[in-house]
Write an enzyme that holds these catalytic residues in place. Structure first.
Site, PDB file in Angstrom:
ATOM      1  N   TYR A 159     -12.657  -5.123  -2.524  1.00 44.75           N
ATOM      2  CA  TYR A 159     -13.841  -4.787  -3.303  1.00 44.75           C
ATOM      3  C   TYR A 159     -14.756  -5.978  -3.545  1.00 44.75           C
ATOM      4  O   TYR A 159     -15.973  -5.873  -3.370  1.00 44.75           O
ATOM      5  CB  TYR A 159     -13.486  -4.127  -4.659  1.00 44.75           C
ATOM      6  CG  TYR A 159     -14.718  -3.566  -5.357  1.00 44.75           C
ATOM      7  CD1 TYR A 159     -15.281  -2.380  -4.921  1.00 44.75           C
ATOM      8  CD2 TYR A 159     -15.327  -4.238  -6.406  1.00 44.75           C
ATOM      9  CE1 TYR A 159     -16.425  -1.879  -5.518  1.00 44.75           C
ATOM     10  CE2 TYR A 159     -16.472  -3.740  -7.016  1.00 44.75           C
ATOM     11  CZ  TYR A 159     -17.019  -2.562  -6.565  1.00 44.75           C
ATOM     12  OH  TYR A 159     -18.144  -2.067  -7.148  1.00 44.75           O
ATOM     13  N   ARG A 164      -9.041  -1.176   4.565  1.00 43.21           N
ATOM     14  CA  ARG A 164      -8.721  -0.922   3.162  1.00 43.21           C
ATOM     15  C   ARG A 164      -9.522  -1.819   2.213  1.00 43.21           C
ATOM     16  O   ARG A 164      -9.769  -1.445   1.068  1.00 43.21           O
ATOM     17  CB  ARG A 164      -7.225  -1.179   2.912  1.00 43.21           C
ATOM     18  CG  ARG A 164      -6.296  -0.130   3.470  1.00 43.21           C
ATOM     19  CD  ARG A 164      -5.988   0.922   2.425  1.00 43.21           C
ATOM     20  NE  ARG A 164      -4.939   1.836   2.880  1.00 43.21           N
ATOM     21  CZ  ARG A 164      -4.444   2.819   2.146  1.00 43.21           C
ATOM     22  NH1 ARG A 164      -4.888   3.017   0.909  1.00 43.21           N
ATOM     23  NH2 ARG A 164      -3.518   3.617   2.616  1.00 43.21           N
ATOM     24  N   TYR A 208      -2.001 -10.731   4.476  1.00 44.41           N
ATOM     25  CA  TYR A 208      -2.139  -9.329   4.872  1.00 44.41           C
ATOM     26  C   TYR A 208      -3.610  -9.025   5.082  1.00 44.41           C
ATOM     27  O   TYR A 208      -4.387  -8.972   4.129  1.00 44.41           O
ATOM     28  CB  TYR A 208      -1.529  -8.426   3.792  1.00 44.41           C
ATOM     29  CG  TYR A 208      -1.547  -6.950   4.094  1.00 44.41           C
ATOM     30  CD1 TYR A 208      -1.853  -6.445   5.362  1.00 44.41           C
ATOM     31  CD2 TYR A 208      -1.236  -6.030   3.094  1.00 44.41           C
ATOM     32  CE1 TYR A 208      -1.862  -5.087   5.619  1.00 44.41           C
ATOM     33  CE2 TYR A 208      -1.226  -4.667   3.336  1.00 44.41           C
ATOM     34  CZ  TYR A 208      -1.538  -4.199   4.603  1.00 44.41           C
ATOM     35  OH  TYR A 208      -1.545  -2.846   4.840  1.00 44.41           O
ATOM     36  N   ILE A 237       5.524  -4.717   9.916  1.00 43.03           N
ATOM     37  CA  ILE A 237       5.758  -4.174   8.577  1.00 43.03           C
ATOM     38  C   ILE A 237       5.320  -2.722   8.662  1.00 43.03           C
ATOM     39  O   ILE A 237       4.135  -2.425   8.814  1.00 43.03           O
ATOM     40  CB  ILE A 237       5.000  -4.967   7.500  1.00 43.03           C
ATOM     41  CG1 ILE A 237       5.538  -6.402   7.455  1.00 43.03           C
ATOM     42  CG2 ILE A 237       5.157  -4.297   6.135  1.00 43.03           C
ATOM     43  CD1 ILE A 237       4.876  -7.301   6.430  1.00 43.03           C
ATOM     44  N   LYS A 242       0.632 -10.215   8.232  1.00 43.63           N
ATOM     45  CA  LYS A 242       0.626  -8.816   8.635  1.00 43.63           C
ATOM     46  C   LYS A 242      -0.794  -8.515   9.080  1.00 43.63           C
ATOM     47  O   LYS A 242      -1.715  -8.451   8.262  1.00 43.63           O
ATOM     48  CB  LYS A 242       1.040  -7.904   7.478  1.00 43.63           C
ATOM     49  CG  LYS A 242       1.008  -6.422   7.841  1.00 43.63           C
ATOM     50  CD  LYS A 242       1.381  -5.541   6.658  1.00 43.63           C
ATOM     51  CE  LYS A 242       1.303  -4.065   7.055  1.00 43.63           C
ATOM     52  NZ  LYS A 242       1.611  -3.154   5.920  1.00 43.63           N
ATOM     53  N   THR A 263       0.835  -1.200   0.000  1.00 43.83           N
ATOM     54  CA  THR A 263       0.000   0.000   0.000  1.00 43.83           C
ATOM     55  C   THR A 263       0.869   1.249   0.000  1.00 43.83           C
ATOM     56  O   THR A 263       0.625   2.197  -0.760  1.00 43.83           O
ATOM     57  CB  THR A 263      -0.909   0.013   1.235  1.00 43.83           C
ATOM     58  OG1 THR A 263      -1.645  -1.209   1.296  1.00 43.83           O
ATOM     59  CG2 THR A 263      -1.863   1.184   1.197  1.00 43.83           C
ATOM     60  N   THR A 264       1.894   1.267   0.858  1.00 42.28           N
ATOM     61  CA  THR A 264       2.777   2.425   0.964  1.00 42.28           C
ATOM     62  C   THR A 264       3.548   2.641  -0.322  1.00 42.28           C
ATOM     63  O   THR A 264       3.936   3.773  -0.641  1.00 42.28           O
ATOM     64  CB  THR A 264       3.744   2.242   2.151  1.00 42.28           C
ATOM     65  OG1 THR A 264       3.000   1.865   3.311  1.00 42.28           O
ATOM     66  CG2 THR A 264       4.516   3.505   2.445  1.00 42.28           C
TER      67      THR A 264
END
Length: 290
Positions: free
Chosen positions: A106, A137, A132, A202, A160, A43-44
């Site tokens: 989604y 999100r 993850y 993380i 994560k 994401t980052t």
């Protein structure tokens, strides 16, 4: 297999293209500062707006620069199982040490759908996988019981956990024991999650203070709980400031303030608002980073 402070590294851009010079410098700085793993294309790293060619290049470039000094865990998640398999196959071919796979977003799959998704990736690619879970999100929370089921796949080695719930992390650890390494997915919860059995994080914050994040984790793992707690509170203003707006907007702005990258990002992400930028600058000055 994957423990310690692992940086979710940004993807620098310049004039709309990958800025490999800045990315290489960031990776070198992270490794020499004690970061114990590099996680590109998360994401980052703005994976959502990288082309497939750019995604592949960032992973391969990170592997090249890291030169096996620390593990590289490539972000290869997708809301399409076949795309996740393809990205994970590329990561393996490029020499990555593992892959980080976000829960499909989604689509909002059921718990059975999540199980089958990860099982399919694990069966298709022989590479250590890190689950993850970040429902804020993705719109779906992978339950501890589903995570426990997935430990039947020998290549699923870690998670994560970004639900924001220490209780959920505790349930995962209780159910999975030594079969699965739990890593914090929220920097501010690194210390609490390690207190219940997590083995690291993380982290976004390590983009700015890699040695401090490594020291927090290392101190706790070495039994120096008071030192870890002191570092937690020293870093807490940064933990907060880096989420004044959607990640990675603040961390890119902060790295720009430090002279390490351009602040450039891709729409629909946009530059930080003026008020929040001033608040971030104040925190950065207080931390001695600018």
């Amino acid at each position: 297999m994957f423990t310690g402070s692992l940086v979710a590294i940004v993807t620098p851009f310049k004039n709309g293209k990958l800025d490999e010079k800045s990315l290489g410098d960031l990776i070198e700085w992270q490794i020499t500062s004690g970061t114990q793993g590099i996680v590109p294309c998360g994401t980052t790293g703005e994976s959502a707006t990288l082309t497939h060619a750019e995604h592949d290049r960032v992973v391969a470039f990170t592997v090249e620069v890291a030169r096996r000094r620390v593990p590289v865990i490539a972000g290869t998640g997708s809301n399409s199982t076949q795309e996740a398999i393809a990205l994970t196959k590329h990561a393996k071919a490029a020499g990555a040490d593992g892959a980080l796979l976000i829960t499909p977003y989604y689509n909002k799959p059921t718990q059975e759908g999540l199980f089958l998704h990860y099982k399919a990736v694990a069966e298709a690619v022989d590479l250590p996988l890190v689950l993850y879970n970040i429902p804020g999100r993705t719109g779906v929370n992978m339950m501890p019981s589903t995570i426990s089921r997935l430990t039947v796949c020998p290549t699923i080695v870690a998670i994560k956990e970004g639900s924001g719930s220490v209780q959920q992390a505790s349930e995962i650890i209780q159910l999975c024991g030594e079969r699965l390494t739990v890593l914090a997915g929220d920097d501010a919860l690194t210390l609490p999650m390690m207190a219940v059995g997590g083995k690291g994080v993380i982290t976004v914050t390590a983009n700015l203070v890699p040695s401090d994040m490594a020291e927090l984790v290392n101190a706790f793992l070495a039994g120096r709980v008071d030192d870890a707690r002191a570092m937690h509170y020293r870093l807490y203003p940064l933990f907060t400031a880096l989420f004044y707006e959607t990640n990675p907007i603040p961390v890119k702005e902060a790295l720009h303030m430090m002279g390490k990258i351009d602040r450039e990002m891709r729409l629909p992400l946009c530059p930080m608002g003026t008020d929040n930028r001033e608040k971030l600058l104040h925190v950065m000055k207080e931390a001695g980073l600018v």
